[in-house]
Scaffold this motif. Sequence first.
Motif, mmCIF file in Angstrom:
data_model
loop_
_atom_site.group_PDB
_atom_site.id
_atom_site.type_symbol
_atom_site.label_atom_id
_atom_site.label_comp_id
_atom_site.label_asym_id
_atom_site.label_seq_id
_atom_site.Cartn_x
_atom_site.Cartn_y
_atom_site.Cartn_z
ATOM 1 N N SER A 34 24.324 -12.716 -46.854
ATOM 2 C CA SER A 34 23.503 -12.192 -45.763
ATOM 3 C C SER A 34 22.196 -12.967 -45.642
ATOM 4 O O SER A 34 21.601 -13.376 -46.644
ATOM 5 C CB SER A 34 23.213 -10.708 -46.005
ATOM 6 O OG SER A 34 22.314 -10.215 -45.027
ATOM 7 N N ARG A 35 21.745 -13.136 -44.417
ATOM 8 C CA ARG A 35 20.445 -13.757 -44.164
ATOM 9 C C ARG A 35 19.306 -12.766 -44.391
ATOM 10 O O ARG A 35 18.132 -13.159 -44.431
ATOM 11 C CB ARG A 35 20.381 -14.276 -42.723
ATOM 12 C CG ARG A 35 21.378 -15.387 -42.430
ATOM 13 C CD ARG A 35 21.418 -15.698 -40.927
ATOM 14 N NE ARG A 35 20.120 -16.117 -40.426
ATOM 15 C CZ ARG A 35 19.712 -17.382 -40.373
ATOM 16 N NH1 ARG A 35 20.519 -18.358 -40.806
ATOM 17 N NH2 ARG A 35 18.533 -17.696 -39.883
ATOM 18 N N GLU A 36 19.651 -11.491 -44.538
ATOM 19 C CA GLU A 36 18.644 -10.442 -44.684
ATOM 20 C C GLU A 36 18.302 -10.219 -46.152
ATOM 21 O O GLU A 36 19.151 -10.355 -47.045
ATOM 22 C CB GLU A 36 19.148 -9.131 -44.078
ATOM 23 C CG GLU A 36 19.508 -9.240 -42.607
ATOM 24 C CD GLU A 36 18.299 -9.617 -41.759
ATOM 25 O OE1 GLU A 36 17.171 -9.195 -42.100
ATOM 26 O OE2 GLU A 36 18.483 -10.335 -40.751
ATOM 27 N N ALA A 37 17.059 -9.860 -46.400
ATOM 28 C CA ALA A 37 16.609 -9.548 -47.766
ATOM 29 C C ALA A 37 16.909 -8.090 -48.084
ATOM 30 O O ALA A 37 17.123 -7.255 -47.194
ATOM 31 C CB ALA A 37 15.110 -9.814 -47.899
ATOM 32 N N LEU A 38 16.937 -7.772 -49.379
ATOM 33 C CA LEU A 38 17.083 -6.394 -49.809
ATOM 34 C C LEU A 38 15.805 -5.629 -49.491
ATOM 35 O O LEU A 38 14.716 -6.198 -49.373
ATOM 36 C CB LEU A 38 17.363 -6.334 -51.310
ATOM 37 C CG LEU A 38 18.610 -7.076 -51.812
ATOM 38 C CD1 LEU A 38 18.710 -6.965 -53.326
ATOM 39 C CD2 LEU A 38 19.866 -6.549 -51.138
ATOM 40 N N LYS A 91 5.135 -30.778 -52.525
ATOM 41 C CA LYS A 91 3.722 -30.372 -52.453
ATOM 42 C C LYS A 91 3.594 -28.976 -51.876
ATOM 43 O O LYS A 91 2.797 -28.153 -52.363
ATOM 44 C CB LYS A 91 2.942 -31.377 -51.612
ATOM 45 C CG LYS A 91 1.444 -31.121 -51.598
ATOM 46 C CD LYS A 91 0.705 -32.234 -50.870
ATOM 47 C CE LYS A 91 -0.809 -31.992 -50.888
ATOM 48 N NZ LYS A 91 -1.549 -33.079 -50.197
ATOM 49 N N PHE A 92 4.358 -28.695 -50.810
ATOM 50 C CA PHE A 92 4.331 -27.374 -50.197
ATOM 51 C C PHE A 92 5.758 -26.812 -50.207
ATOM 52 O O PHE A 92 6.708 -27.485 -49.781
ATOM 53 C CB PHE A 92 3.822 -27.446 -48.752
ATOM 54 C CG PHE A 92 2.412 -27.957 -48.644
ATOM 55 C CD1 PHE A 92 1.338 -27.135 -48.943
ATOM 56 C CD2 PHE A 92 2.172 -29.270 -48.255
ATOM 57 C CE1 PHE A 92 0.042 -27.614 -48.846
ATOM 58 C CE2 PHE A 92 0.884 -29.742 -48.153
ATOM 59 C CZ PHE A 92 -0.194 -28.930 -48.458
ATOM 60 N N ALA A 93 5.878 -25.624 -50.708
ATOM 61 C CA ALA A 93 7.195 -24.988 -50.773
ATOM 62 C C ALA A 93 7.079 -23.531 -50.363
ATOM 63 O O ALA A 93 6.016 -22.907 -50.494
ATOM 64 C CB ALA A 93 7.768 -25.106 -52.174
ATOM 65 N N LYS A 94 8.191 -23.010 -49.867
ATOM 66 C CA LYS A 94 8.247 -21.585 -49.536
ATOM 67 C C LYS A 94 9.598 -21.033 -49.975
ATOM 68 O O LYS A 94 10.587 -21.760 -50.093
ATOM 69 C CB LYS A 94 8.039 -21.353 -48.051
ATOM 70 C CG LYS A 94 9.127 -21.945 -47.152
ATOM 71 C CD LYS A 94 8.851 -21.636 -45.679
ATOM 72 C CE LYS A 94 9.922 -22.225 -44.771
ATOM 73 N NZ LYS A 94 9.646 -21.940 -43.337
ATOM 74 N N VAL A 95 9.634 -19.751 -50.225
ATOM 75 C CA VAL A 95 10.850 -19.070 -50.670
ATOM 76 C C VAL A 95 11.352 -18.179 -49.536
ATOM 77 O O VAL A 95 10.593 -17.370 -48.975
ATOM 78 C CB VAL A 95 10.586 -18.235 -51.934
ATOM 79 C CG1 VAL A 95 11.818 -17.407 -52.284
ATOM 80 C CG2 VAL A 95 10.207 -19.136 -53.101
ATOM 81 N N VAL A 96 12.635 -18.321 -49.212
ATOM 82 C CA VAL A 96 13.283 -17.488 -48.199
ATOM 83 C C VAL A 96 14.219 -16.528 -48.915
ATOM 84 O O VAL A 96 15.119 -16.951 -49.650
ATOM 85 C CB VAL A 96 14.074 -18.350 -47.189
ATOM 86 C CG1 VAL A 96 14.739 -17.446 -46.141
ATOM 87 C CG2 VAL A 96 13.153 -19.353 -46.519
ATOM 88 N N ARG A 97 14.029 -15.256 -48.730
ATOM 89 C CA ARG A 97 14.808 -14.240 -49.436
ATOM 90 C C ARG A 97 16.068 -13.866 -48.659
ATOM 91 O O ARG A 97 16.024 -13.618 -47.448
ATOM 92 C CB ARG A 97 13.932 -12.998 -49.664
ATOM 93 C CG ARG A 97 12.756 -13.261 -50.611
ATOM 94 C CD ARG A 97 11.871 -12.039 -50.760
ATOM 95 N NE ARG A 97 10.818 -12.277 -51.757
ATOM 96 C CZ ARG A 97 9.890 -11.393 -52.080
ATOM 97 N NH1 ARG A 97 9.861 -10.203 -51.470
ATOM 98 N NH2 ARG A 97 8.976 -11.687 -53.006
ATOM 99 N N ARG A 98 17.153 -13.808 -49.382
ATOM 100 C CA ARG A 98 18.448 -13.448 -48.804
ATOM 101 C C ARG A 98 19.134 -12.460 -49.736
ATOM 102 O O ARG A 98 18.524 -11.976 -50.705
ATOM 103 C CB ARG A 98 19.308 -14.692 -48.575
ATOM 104 C CG ARG A 98 18.634 -15.748 -47.697
ATOM 105 C CD ARG A 98 19.613 -16.861 -47.383
ATOM 106 N NE ARG A 98 19.010 -17.942 -46.621
ATOM 107 C CZ ARG A 98 18.798 -17.935 -45.307
ATOM 108 N NH1 ARG A 98 19.146 -16.867 -44.599
ATOM 109 N NH2 ARG A 98 18.254 -18.967 -44.700
ATOM 110 N N SER A 99 20.416 -12.186 -49.516
ATOM 111 C CA SER A 99 21.145 -11.247 -50.381
ATOM 112 C C SER A 99 22.639 -11.543 -50.355
ATOM 113 O O SER A 99 23.145 -12.186 -49.425
ATOM 114 C CB SER A 99 20.885 -9.791 -49.957
ATOM 115 O OG SER A 99 21.237 -9.615 -48.595
ATOM 116 N N ILE A 100 23.326 -11.084 -51.394
ATOM 117 C CA ILE A 100 24.769 -11.290 -51.537
ATOM 118 C C ILE A 100 25.436 -9.926 -51.676
ATOM 119 O O ILE A 100 25.030 -9.108 -52.516
ATOM 120 C CB ILE A 100 25.084 -12.171 -52.759
ATOM 121 C CG1 ILE A 100 24.408 -13.535 -52.605
ATOM 122 C CG2 ILE A 100 26.592 -12.336 -52.936
ATOM 123 C CD1 ILE A 100 24.577 -14.442 -53.804
#
Length: 314
Positions: free
Chosen positions: A235-239, A262-271
């Motif tokens: 799923s593209r959606e986070a918990l 140098k710049f990073a971001k975290v994208v939250r998903r779910s299984i």
Amino acid sequence: MTDSRHDGTPEEGTAEDLTADVWTSAGESLPGLARVAAYAALHTTEWGVKTSARAWLRVGRAVTHPDEAASLARDASKAMVVVGDLARSVSSGTPVAKALMSASESLGGLVEASSTETANGHVVSSGPPQASLRELGQQLLDRSRDVWNTDEGHPAYERILTELAPDEARILMLLLTGGPQPSVDVRTGGPIGMVSSQLIAPGLTMIGARSGVRYVDQVPAYLNNLFRLGLVWFSREALRDPMPYQVVEAQPDVLAAMHSVKFAKVVRRSIHLTPFGEDFCKTCLVEEETLAVAAFPEHGVPPEVADPRDPAPG
């Protein structure tokens, strides 16, 4: 007098000569044949039932295939030779049971050799004809209308069990009892990332550690196989609960991916388990006593049409 080739090797006799010789030798052994006939009639019924259909299929093919006709004639001549040898053996004093055992071994080898024939370079099975796809479909519909049908579980479950690794069973049990699992993607961030973000590390999870798999480095491959079998979906959606993500984002592999740019971001998903996967786990992996009293977490339902942008764990 037997004809010879130019190199002095005797030529094999024709099919007519071979048949005549067989009948002559069989005729000389008629007393033995008479003794064998009554005994064999009582002990060859089952063998005859199994081979008669196969033999008639060969006869049918022989009508249209010259190669099959020649093969059938050769096998018939060989069978007559076995019968003649059997009769002579009994006439010479060999016990009937022992002589029949020897003959059955010879005939059995002949039947096995003829069970698979080649026609036009392809292997053709001489077994009973298989039902067509339409006939199989009608049988399936007939079973669907049978109110007394007690089949349990999807028919694909048996095949799926043979395509799962032990570690994958552990992952399924984690998803069933622990609910949907958090997953994160690490992408490039900062001002440039707002315009064009690049994927650095996809599908990072703690599923391997939480499920206790033996080969943690194989978890991405395990998840891909479970997705292929229709048991899980990404799923593209986070918990709703953010706490599990804080634990995942503190793991060394996530931190290493974030520090690689140098710049990073975290994208939250779910299984999640699919509805098919939930039923598979409850049917195949959970004991009936546990199933009767356990309350399992709910999983999200996958969208009707999969979004091709949804990444699979890499």
